[in-house]
Design an enzyme around this catalytic site. Sequence first.
Site, PDB file in Angstrom:
ATOM      1  N   LYS A 116       0.737  -1.200  -0.049  1.00 11.66           N
ATOM      2  CA  LYS A 116       0.029  -0.055   0.177  1.00 11.66           C
ATOM      3  C   LYS A 116       0.809   1.214   0.088  1.00 11.66           C
ATOM      4  O   LYS A 116       1.863   1.298   0.635  1.00 11.66           O
ATOM      5  CB  LYS A 116      -0.771  -0.079   1.162  1.00 11.66           C
ATOM      6  CG  LYS A 116      -1.686   1.236   1.566  1.00 11.66           C
ATOM      7  CD  LYS A 116      -2.495   1.352   2.634  1.00 11.66           C
ATOM      8  CE  LYS A 116      -3.116   2.623   3.150  1.00 11.66           C
ATOM      9  NZ  LYS A 116      -2.124   3.459   3.444  1.00 11.66           N
TER      10      LYS A 116
ATOM     11  N   ASP B  21       0.942   5.059   1.439  1.00  8.76           N
ATOM     12  CA  ASP B  21       0.635   5.626   2.527  1.00  8.76           C
ATOM     13  C   ASP B  21      -0.354   6.998   2.057  1.00  8.76           C
ATOM     14  O   ASP B  21       0.026   7.215   0.732  1.00  8.76           O
ATOM     15  CB  ASP B  21       1.475   5.937   3.381  1.00  8.76           C
ATOM     16  CG  ASP B  21       1.180   5.766   4.927  1.00  8.76           C
ATOM     17  OD1 ASP B  21       0.108   5.851   5.122  1.00  8.76           O
ATOM     18  OD2 ASP B  21       2.086   5.467   5.682  1.00  8.76           O
ATOM     19  N   GLU B  22      -0.987   7.417   3.056  1.00  8.34           N
ATOM     20  CA  GLU B  22      -2.053   8.259   2.491  1.00  8.34           C
ATOM     21  C   GLU B  22      -1.327   9.650   2.204  1.00  8.34           C
ATOM     22  O   GLU B  22      -2.166  10.344   1.381  1.00  8.34           O
ATOM     23  CB  GLU B  22      -2.944   8.762   3.823  1.00  8.34           C
ATOM     24  CG  GLU B  22      -2.206   9.551   4.966  1.00  8.34           C
ATOM     25  CD  GLU B  22      -1.309   8.698   6.081  1.00  8.34           C
ATOM     26  OE1 GLU B  22      -0.797   9.176   6.815  1.00  8.34           O
ATOM     27  OE2 GLU B  22      -1.451   7.465   5.545  1.00  8.34           O
TER      28      GLU B  22
ATOM     29  N   HIS C 240      -8.568   5.396   2.149  1.00 10.89           N
ATOM     30  CA  HIS C 240      -8.052   5.740   3.217  1.00 10.89           C
ATOM     31  C   HIS C 240      -8.838   6.760   3.948  1.00 10.89           C
ATOM     32  O   HIS C 240      -9.229   7.631   3.431  1.00 10.89           O
ATOM     33  CB  HIS C 240      -6.615   6.085   3.005  1.00 10.89           C
ATOM     34  CG  HIS C 240      -5.674   6.257   4.311  1.00 10.89           C
ATOM     35  ND1 HIS C 240      -5.871   7.177   5.308  1.00 10.89           N
ATOM     36  CD2 HIS C 240      -4.677   5.278   4.718  1.00 10.89           C
ATOM     37  CE1 HIS C 240      -4.785   6.981   6.213  1.00 10.89           C
ATOM     38  NE2 HIS C 240      -4.175   5.710   5.998  1.00 10.89           N
TER      39      HIS C 240
END
Length: 472
Positions: free
Chosen positions: A198, A200-201, A291
């Site tokens: 993933k 990250d935001e 997210h």
Amino acid sequence: MPKTQSAAGYKAGVKDYKLTYYTPDYTPKDTDLLAAFRFSPQPGVPADEAGAAIAAESSTGTWTTVWTDLLTDMDRYKGKCYHIEPVQGEENSYFAFIAYPLDLFEEGSVTNILTSIVGNVFGFKAIRSLRLEDIRFPVALVKTFQGPPHGIQVERDLLNKYGRPMLGCTIKPKLGLSAKNYGRAVYECLRGGLDFTKDDENINSQPFQRWRDRFLFVADAIHKSQAETGEIKGHYLNVTAPTCEEMMKRAEFAKELGMPIIMHDFLTAGFTANTTLAKWCRDNGVLLHIHRAMHAVIDRQRNHGIHFRVLAKCLRLSGGDHLHSGTVVGKLEGDKASTLGFVDLMREDHIEADRSRGVFFTQDWASMPGVLPVASGGIHVWHMPALVEIFGDDSVLQFGGGTLGHPWGNAPGATANRVALEACVQARNEGRDLYREGGDILREAGKWSPELAAALDLWKEIKFEFETMDKL
């Protein structure tokens, strides 16, 4: 016929909100949108007047009578505060239950719903604090939304993964890696046994790593790890961008690369952008990971803001196949009963009201696809038995530091998590109690997995034991 304000005639001036908006005899309709607010009125403001003010300011009301009220049927369109009750154990704190007519809202628009219900009323001076605890979306409104692009069953079919939670990992450090080193980290995690990695935001397109470069190196990592393992792999490519046009350009490029899933920061980017992206994902066969960056600014304080269960329900309408939900056992805020309440609201088709879990209203999703909860934040292999027990198979268990922090590297960290998961699922299927026997199950598996044994030794003393601020 009931007497309307038009029939009663117009009289200029200011009058108490409760004369119009407090309706304790009203029985909500199946087509009404229902909302539960927790509020504390200012000193000297009666609870019924404050509850009526919330109904007024979140629907048709303003501070004074206006003659244009005569041009419509106010009784038809106004919000109605139909019940007020004190919050047990708290002084000067109440729940207000408000019914909103269906015609107040644009079809298929979460943006419009939230603009109406919470857009202005939270700054109202007569209220010291205000929190939206829950919403009941009527089936008639639910059916105007697409919802998740694909849903849980379709995702499992696309990925050919059944009978267990899926495993993920957020690549760390979240900022600073070059695109090539980032892709290398992705490859190591996926070949080690994870299903997903993933972004990250806050990884978008920064000077140290432009989005197109990241997408290319990640695609190489996915194709290589799939060839080596024989499993379908994915990476949540964050397409969040400064404009919707740029967001869609990034999504299109991910599709061109054959990527099965992309990612979006739905709160910081906004519901309009999210709904646009979700519809594109449905049309193009791409999964959408969501997210919740910025959610705690809105939902963490128990007396003011919006509870996360409301945000989760709004996201299901707007569209997303995954949504971060907290872990209960990790480093992030999350009461167990409340978390399981909104996890069911994300996954299930029909959820009965249950105040012990924070679910104020029965919610029917009218066969809308469900959303996979993503447990992420401060979790490691020792948490695996509890996570499997709490979240069940229809979930994604996401270990960032709990993968990359393994003393032997990313791939062994991924292997440790996969072995721990498979051991817990097998033990559960054999009827063993994961809560009572979880430690023994992991230690037994560690005897034949040196990667798991090393992880168990490293994190045996790590706990995040803080009191939850937002309790039911």
